[in-house]
Design an enzyme around this catalytic site. Structure first.
Site, mmCIF file in Angstrom:
data_model
loop_
_atom_site.group_PDB
_atom_site.id
_atom_site.type_symbol
_atom_site.label_atom_id
_atom_site.label_comp_id
_atom_site.label_asym_id
_atom_site.label_seq_id
_atom_site.Cartn_x
_atom_site.Cartn_y
_atom_site.Cartn_z
ATOM 1 N N PHE A 58 -2.729 36.841 -45.628
ATOM 2 C CA PHE A 58 -2.080 36.329 -44.405
ATOM 3 C C PHE A 58 -2.100 34.789 -44.359
ATOM 4 O O PHE A 58 -2.410 34.198 -43.306
ATOM 5 C CB PHE A 58 -2.736 36.875 -43.139
ATOM 6 C CG PHE A 58 -2.601 38.373 -42.940
ATOM 7 C CD1 PHE A 58 -1.620 39.102 -43.587
ATOM 8 C CD2 PHE A 58 -3.465 39.044 -42.081
ATOM 9 C CE1 PHE A 58 -1.503 40.485 -43.388
ATOM 10 C CE2 PHE A 58 -3.357 40.413 -41.870
ATOM 11 C CZ PHE A 58 -2.379 41.138 -42.522
ATOM 12 N N PRO A 59 -1.788 34.091 -45.473
ATOM 13 C CA PRO A 59 -1.832 32.620 -45.446
ATOM 14 C C PRO A 59 -0.848 32.017 -44.446
ATOM 15 O O PRO A 59 -1.042 30.889 -43.976
ATOM 16 C CB PRO A 59 -1.457 32.226 -46.888
ATOM 17 C CG PRO A 59 -0.662 33.391 -47.398
ATOM 18 C CD PRO A 59 -1.290 34.603 -46.770
ATOM 19 N N LEU A 60 0.196 32.817 -44.119
ATOM 20 C CA LEU A 60 1.187 32.339 -43.140
ATOM 21 C C LEU A 60 1.038 33.078 -41.812
ATOM 22 O O LEU A 60 1.908 33.003 -40.952
ATOM 23 C CB LEU A 60 2.608 32.560 -43.686
ATOM 24 C CG LEU A 60 2.913 31.795 -44.975
ATOM 25 C CD1 LEU A 60 4.252 32.217 -45.561
ATOM 26 C CD2 LEU A 60 2.899 30.287 -44.705
ATOM 27 N N PHE B 283 1.571 39.570 -40.414
ATOM 28 C CA PHE B 283 2.541 40.279 -39.574
ATOM 29 C C PHE B 283 2.893 39.469 -38.329
ATOM 30 O O PHE B 283 3.889 39.732 -37.664
ATOM 31 C CB PHE B 283 1.993 41.664 -39.176
ATOM 32 C CG PHE B 283 1.797 42.583 -40.357
ATOM 33 C CD1 PHE B 283 2.899 43.085 -41.046
ATOM 34 C CD2 PHE B 283 0.532 42.934 -40.798
ATOM 35 C CE1 PHE B 283 2.737 43.925 -42.146
ATOM 36 C CE2 PHE B 283 0.351 43.777 -41.889
ATOM 37 C CZ PHE B 283 1.463 44.269 -42.558
ATOM 38 N N THR B 284 2.082 38.465 -37.995
ATOM 39 C CA THR B 284 2.391 37.572 -36.866
ATOM 40 C C THR B 284 2.421 36.139 -37.395
ATOM 41 O O THR B 284 1.425 35.425 -37.310
ATOM 42 C CB THR B 284 1.290 37.679 -35.780
ATOM 43 O OG1 THR B 284 0.940 39.039 -35.616
ATOM 44 C CG2 THR B 284 1.748 37.095 -34.464
ATOM 45 N N TYR C 279 0.601 49.862 -51.421
ATOM 46 C CA TYR C 279 1.785 49.255 -50.792
ATOM 47 C C TYR C 279 2.977 50.135 -51.157
ATOM 48 O O TYR C 279 3.361 50.233 -52.325
ATOM 49 C CB TYR C 279 2.034 47.831 -51.296
ATOM 50 C CG TYR C 279 0.952 46.826 -50.946
ATOM 51 C CD1 TYR C 279 0.076 47.029 -49.889
ATOM 52 C CD2 TYR C 279 0.824 45.648 -51.672
ATOM 53 C CE1 TYR C 279 -0.906 46.099 -49.583
ATOM 54 C CE2 TYR C 279 -0.148 44.705 -51.361
ATOM 55 C CZ TYR C 279 -1.018 44.939 -50.319
ATOM 56 O OH TYR C 279 -1.984 44.013 -50.005
ATOM 57 N N LEU D 19 2.434 32.303 -38.244
ATOM 58 C CA LEU D 19 1.846 31.197 -37.481
ATOM 59 C C LEU D 19 2.900 30.509 -36.617
ATOM 60 O O LEU D 19 4.018 30.248 -37.076
ATOM 61 C CB LEU D 19 1.286 30.151 -38.453
ATOM 62 C CG LEU D 19 0.076 30.577 -39.281
ATOM 63 C CD1 LEU D 19 -0.137 29.594 -40.425
ATOM 64 C CD2 LEU D 19 -1.161 30.659 -38.397
HETATM 65 N N1 LIG Z 1 -6.519 42.122 -49.144
HETATM 66 C C1 LIG Z 1 -5.870 42.483 -48.075
HETATM 67 O O1 LIG Z 1 -6.387 43.198 -47.236
HETATM 68 C C2 LIG Z 1 -4.484 42.003 -47.844
HETATM 69 C C3 LIG Z 1 -3.903 42.171 -46.577
HETATM 70 C C4 LIG Z 1 -2.632 41.680 -46.395
HETATM 71 C C5 LIG Z 1 -1.961 41.054 -47.428
HETATM 72 N N2 LIG Z 1 -2.550 40.925 -48.650
HETATM 73 C C6 LIG Z 1 -1.879 40.209 -49.760
HETATM 74 O O2 LIG Z 1 -1.636 38.896 -49.324
HETATM 75 C C7 LIG Z 1 -0.263 38.573 -49.507
HETATM 76 C C8 LIG Z 1 0.174 37.600 -48.435
HETATM 77 O O3 LIG Z 1 0.073 38.183 -47.165
HETATM 78 P P1 LIG Z 1 1.338 38.693 -46.329
HETATM 79 O O4 LIG Z 1 2.530 38.786 -47.212
HETATM 80 O O5 LIG Z 1 0.919 39.898 -45.593
HETATM 81 O O6 LIG Z 1 1.479 37.588 -45.235
HETATM 82 P P2 LIG Z 1 1.899 36.033 -45.269
HETATM 83 O O7 LIG Z 1 2.061 35.565 -46.664
HETATM 84 O O8 LIG Z 1 0.956 35.336 -44.370
HETATM 85 O O9 LIG Z 1 3.269 36.058 -44.511
HETATM 86 C C9 LIG Z 1 4.341 36.829 -44.910
HETATM 87 C C10 LIG Z 1 5.402 36.711 -43.818
HETATM 88 O O10 LIG Z 1 5.880 35.368 -43.790
HETATM 89 C C11 LIG Z 1 7.277 35.350 -44.060
HETATM 90 N N3 LIG Z 1 7.523 34.177 -44.932
HETATM 91 C C12 LIG Z 1 7.101 33.984 -46.197
HETATM 92 N N4 LIG Z 1 7.489 32.769 -46.647
HETATM 93 C C13 LIG Z 1 8.165 32.184 -45.624
HETATM 94 C C14 LIG Z 1 8.811 30.943 -45.470
HETATM 95 N N5 LIG Z 1 8.858 30.045 -46.445
HETATM 96 N N6 LIG Z 1 9.420 30.677 -44.270
HETATM 97 C C15 LIG Z 1 9.394 31.587 -43.271
HETATM 98 N N7 LIG Z 1 8.805 32.768 -43.360
HETATM 99 C C16 LIG Z 1 8.189 33.075 -44.531
HETATM 100 C C17 LIG Z 1 7.606 36.665 -44.718
HETATM 101 O O11 LIG Z 1 8.905 37.088 -44.384
HETATM 102 P P3 LIG Z 1 10.118 37.081 -45.458
HETATM 103 O O12 LIG Z 1 9.919 38.273 -46.331
HETATM 104 O O13 LIG Z 1 11.317 37.141 -44.577
HETATM 105 O O14 LIG Z 1 10.011 35.780 -46.202
HETATM 106 C C18 LIG Z 1 6.588 37.596 -44.068
HETATM 107 O O15 LIG Z 1 7.047 38.063 -42.815
HETATM 108 C C19 LIG Z 1 0.438 39.929 -49.434
HETATM 109 O O16 LIG Z 1 1.735 39.865 -49.968
HETATM 110 C C20 LIG Z 1 -0.536 40.808 -50.151
HETATM 111 O O17 LIG Z 1 -0.329 40.721 -51.552
HETATM 112 C C21 LIG Z 1 -3.804 41.368 -48.863
#
Ligand SMILES: NC(=O)c1ccc[n+]([C@@H]2O[C@H](COP(=O)([O-])OP(=O)(O)OC[C@H]3O[C@@H](n4cnc5c(N)ncnc54)[C@H](OP(=O)(O)O)[C@@H]3O)[C@@H](O)[C@H]2O)c1
Length: 305
Positions: free
Chosen positions: A223-225, A228-229, A73, A231
């Site tokens: 991607f719990p939320l 990149f897209t 990252y 929910l």
């Molecule tokens: N193993 C793998 O292949 C892999 C792949 C992807 C990710 N990951 C890990 O999983 C973690 C979580 O995934 P992710 O960060 O990609 O996606 P995510 O947690 O599903 O979503 C993150 C997105 O949601 C927004 N967000 C977060 N909290 C919010 C809220 N309360 N209200 C509105 N928007 C909110 C963030 O923007 P803001 O910054 O504006 O809040 C960001 O755009 C990553 O940080 C990484 O450590 C692992």
């Protein structure tokens, strides 16, 4: 959130606790994913470096003791921010990193799976995090565009097991893997967690989650939320309105309700969003609400066909 929805803090602080299987590493179920701390496209420094440090410090001050990261990252940037914000680390903090990818100058995501790649990846993580040993390293299989793809990961897991014997890694997990790959890796070493793409609308791993729960192994959705897209669903918005919560809070609360072995690592670069995400342990969803939310996945699956 309405008062009726609140449980006592003692019951639910950050969703309660869970122990990585076969380890002494116990974490709150609500953790933090650090991927959003790098610059746009997970590349280069963040737009607001002080803000990134503030998010990490606030998370740990609030009790978060599970941070997910990767040296690819940024690359390197996210680990360097974690070190700057939190080193020397609190003894209860578990940092989980991953190996298996790299970022060439064109900013793409490429596999980095040779023994040399994996070994130098461990050293990159150690150096940039300022550690002598890594708590948990997930082998992240690159798979296909939309998720894991079958194929042996035995060679890579064997390399990680060797690095573990050398004391550079304490425990091994897996990411972006199939059930068969989990079983294959378990023939070589203990697998202490699995991290795959899973959320309200992306439920290909329902059976794997049940299987891991039976084995006491944590399942950590990335991607719990929606990643990149994020929910978007009218059902989710209606439920959130009724509960006095945000749609993203309901999506995280659903995961906590989905199975006791699910650990959350939502990613955010915003202190305000972090606070919303950490408050999710106080949100109780009734069986009726859970059934409504389950309908989102069914609708999403219908659209895929
Ligand atoms: N193993 C793998 O292949 C892999 C792949 C992807 C990710 N990951 C890990 O999983 C973690 C979580 O995934 P992710 O960060 O990609 O996606 P995510 O947690 O599903 O979503 C993150 C997105 O949601 C927004 N967000 C977060 N909290 C919010 C809220 N309360 N209200 C509105 N928007 C909110 C963030 O923007 P803001 O910054 O504006 O809040 C960001 O755009 C990553 O940080 C990484 O450590 C692992």
């Amino acid at each position: 959130m309405h008062n009726a929805m609140r449980k006592t803090m003692a019951e639910v602080k950050l969703g309660g606790q869970f122990t990585f299987s076969g380890t002494s590493l116990t974490v709150q179920r609500i953790g933090y994913g650090a991927m959003q701390l790098a610059g746009p496209g997970v590349w280069g420094p963040p737009k607001d470096p002080d803000g990134a440090i503030a998010v990490l410090r606030e998370a740990v001050a609030a009790g978060v003791n599970h941070i997910d990261t990767a040296d690819f990252y940024g690359p390197h940037v996210t680990n360097q921010i974690i070190r700057k914000a939190l080193h020397p680390y609190p003894s209860e903090l578990v940092i989980v990193t991953k190996l298996g990818a790299c970022r060439p100058p064109d900013k793409s995501w490429q596999p980095a799976i040779s023994p040399q790649d994996l070994t130098s990846g461990v050293h990159d993580n150690l150096r940039n995090l300022g550690l002598d040993a890594l708590d948990i390293v997930n082998y992240r299989a690159m798979g296909a565009i939309h998720g894991p793809a079958e194929g042996s990961i035995v060679e890579q897991v064997t390399v990680l097991a060797d690095l573990r014997r050398k004391g550079l890694i304490r425990h091994i997990g897996l990411s972006n893997v199939t059930a068969a790959q989990v079983a294959g890796a378990q023939a070589i070493t203990d697998v202490v967690c699995v991290q795959n793409n899973y959320n309200l609308a992306q439920r290909h791993d329902d059976a794997l989650i049940e299987d891991l729960a039976r084995q006491g192994i944590p399942y950590v959705p990335f991607f719990p939320l929606g990643g990149f897209t994020p929910l978007q669903s009218s059902t989710l918005s209606h439920v959130a309105d009724r509960l006095g919560a945000t749609p993203m809070q309901v999506a995280l609360a659903w995961l906590l309700h989905r199975s006791p072995n699910i650990l959350l690592i939502p990613g955010t670069s915003s202190v305000a969003h972090l606070r919303e995400n950490l408050a999710v342990g106080q949100l109780t969803l009734s069986p009726q609400v859970l059934a409504q939310l389950d309908g989102i996945a069914a609708a999403a699956a219908g659209e895929e066909h």
